[in-house]
Design a protein around this motif. Structure first.
Motif, PDB file in Angstrom:
ATOM      1  N   SER A 119       0.839  -1.207   0.000  1.00 16.60           N
ATOM      2  CA  SER A 119       0.000   0.000   0.000  1.00 16.60           C
ATOM      3  C   SER A 119       0.869   1.250   0.000  1.00 16.60           C
ATOM      4  CB  SER A 119      -0.923  -0.001   1.219  1.00 16.60           C
ATOM      5  OG  SER A 119      -0.167   0.048   2.413  1.00 16.60           O
ATOM      6  N   TRP A 147      -7.251   1.468   7.643  1.00 18.44           N
ATOM      7  CA  TRP A 147      -7.403   1.519   6.185  1.00 18.44           C
ATOM      8  C   TRP A 147      -6.057   1.367   5.485  1.00 18.44           C
ATOM      9  CZ3 TRP A 147      -4.544   5.610   4.390  1.00 18.44           C
ATOM     10  CH2 TRP A 147      -4.383   6.726   5.221  1.00 18.44           C
ATOM     11  N   ARG A 149      -4.252   2.499   1.597  1.00 21.38           N
ATOM     12  CA  ARG A 149      -4.443   3.330   0.393  1.00 21.38           C
ATOM     13  C   ARG A 149      -3.514   2.858  -0.715  1.00 21.38           C
ATOM     14  NH1 ARG A 149      -2.490   9.313   0.721  1.00 21.38           N
ATOM     15  NH2 ARG A 149      -0.765   8.565  -0.596  1.00 21.38           N
ATOM     16  N   ASP A 151      -2.456   4.064  -4.601  1.00 24.17           N
ATOM     17  CA  ASP A 151      -2.561   5.149  -5.598  1.00 24.17           C
ATOM     18  C   ASP A 151      -2.545   4.595  -7.022  1.00 24.17           C
ATOM     19  OD1 ASP A 151      -2.599   6.920  -3.521  1.00 24.17           O
ATOM     20  OD2 ASP A 151      -0.483   7.507  -3.700  1.00 24.17           O
ATOM     21  N   LEU A 186     -11.696   8.670   1.386  1.00 30.92           N
ATOM     22  CA  LEU A 186     -12.050   7.804   2.511  1.00 30.92           C
ATOM     23  C   LEU A 186     -13.530   7.896   2.839  1.00 30.92           C
ATOM     24  CD1 LEU A 186      -9.068   8.205   5.033  1.00 30.92           C
ATOM     25  CD2 LEU A 186      -9.961   6.056   4.090  1.00 30.92           C
ATOM     26  N   THR A 220      -7.578   6.322  -7.079  1.00 25.00           N
ATOM     27  CA  THR A 220      -6.963   6.009  -5.791  1.00 25.00           C
ATOM     28  C   THR A 220      -7.926   5.085  -5.060  1.00 25.00           C
ATOM     29  OG1 THR A 220      -5.807   8.126  -5.637  1.00 25.00           O
ATOM     30  CG2 THR A 220      -6.198   6.943  -3.574  1.00 25.00           C
ATOM     31  N   TYR A 222      -9.134   3.033  -1.741  1.00 24.18           N
ATOM     32  CA  TYR A 222      -9.060   2.906  -0.285  1.00 24.18           C
ATOM     33  C   TYR A 222      -9.738   1.594   0.116  1.00 24.18           C
ATOM     34  CZ  TYR A 222      -7.640   7.809   0.148  1.00 24.18           C
ATOM     35  OH  TYR A 222      -6.946   8.997   0.070  1.00 24.18           O
TER      36      TYR A 222
END
Length: 243
Positions: A119, A147, A149, A151, A186, A220, A222
């Motif tokens: 991530s 969480w 993330r 990209d 988010l 992106t 999440y």
């Protein structure tokens, strides 16, 4: 009166003798001339009439080829070939070409296996060595509010409709948590959710799938986690999307 001589008596108004043996006197020349002129006039009128008839007949032959009155023929309409378009016909519009879907370039292929430990950023999680097939690491100690993330995940021009995740859990009975997928924020509405519970061990791996909102383009991504309890409930090894 002398004996042996015939006496002639003339009666008024007549030009002949009462004696039957006497010859009638001839008519005057003027009477014959008058009748001759009347006869000539009649002959001339008859000839003139005949000439007019002949002239009319000749003109009729020259104009129509017949002495009968000419009847106008109906106009001749030339047939139009079926392939020819009339001047008033409006040409049909050409069909519009289908819009070309531009394929986004670069980023991480959404249809490849994406390792959770790769991530771009994260909150509340840790990595560890995994016992899953293929080895490597997994993300563990996942709790609600955590969480990951990623990209520039490239979903291409063909929509992704499925999500699969490799997960394990040894949470207590009756405890469940959720994996939620959000795009570009988010706080965005999840495009898909997987609900997980106890699987018999933190390294007892299973693949779980769910349908998602069709997604294309570069985003992106999440991966967020939620549960109704405050306990850690999940290990995540990898995931992938499919059509």
């Amino acid at each position: 009166m002398l004996s042996g001589q015939r006496v002639h008596h003339r009666w008024p108004g007549f030009g002949y003798s009462s004696d039957p043996m006497t010859t009638t006197a001839p008519r005057s020349p003027g009477t014959y001339h008058s009748r001759s002129r009347v006869t000539r006039k009649r002959v001339l009128l008859a000839a003139a009439g005949l000439v007019l008839v002949l002239v009319g007949y000749t003109i009729g032959r020259l104009q129509g080829g017949s002495s009968s009155p000419a009847v106008a023929a109906p106009p001749v309409v030339s047939p139009v070939p079926s392939s020819a378009s009339s001047a008033s016909e409006v040409p049909s519009p050409s069909p519009s070409p289908s819009p070309t879907v531009e394929e986004p370039k670069g980023g991480t292929d959404a249809y490849s296996t994406i390792q959770a430990e790769n991530s771009t950023n994260q909150q509340g999680t840790e990595s560890q060595d995994t016992e899953d097939d293929g080895g490597g690491k997994n993300i563990g100690w996942i709790n609600r509010g955590d969480w990951l993330r990623f990209d520039q995940v490239n979903f291409s021009g063909t929509p992704a409709t499925q999500f699969a995740a490799r997960v394990a859990s040894d949470v207590g009975d009756g405890v469940q948590g959720r994996i939620e997928l959000r795009l570009d924020s988010l706080g965005g509405t999840p495009i898909g959710t997987i609900t997980v519970g106890n699987m018999g061990g933190w390294q007892k791996w299973q693949t779980m799938t769910t349908g998602i909102t069709p997604t294309t383009g570069l985003h992106t991504l999440y991966v967020t986690f939620a549960s109704d309890s405050g306990t850690e409930f999940l290990n995540l090894n990898y995931f992938a999307f499919s059509h």
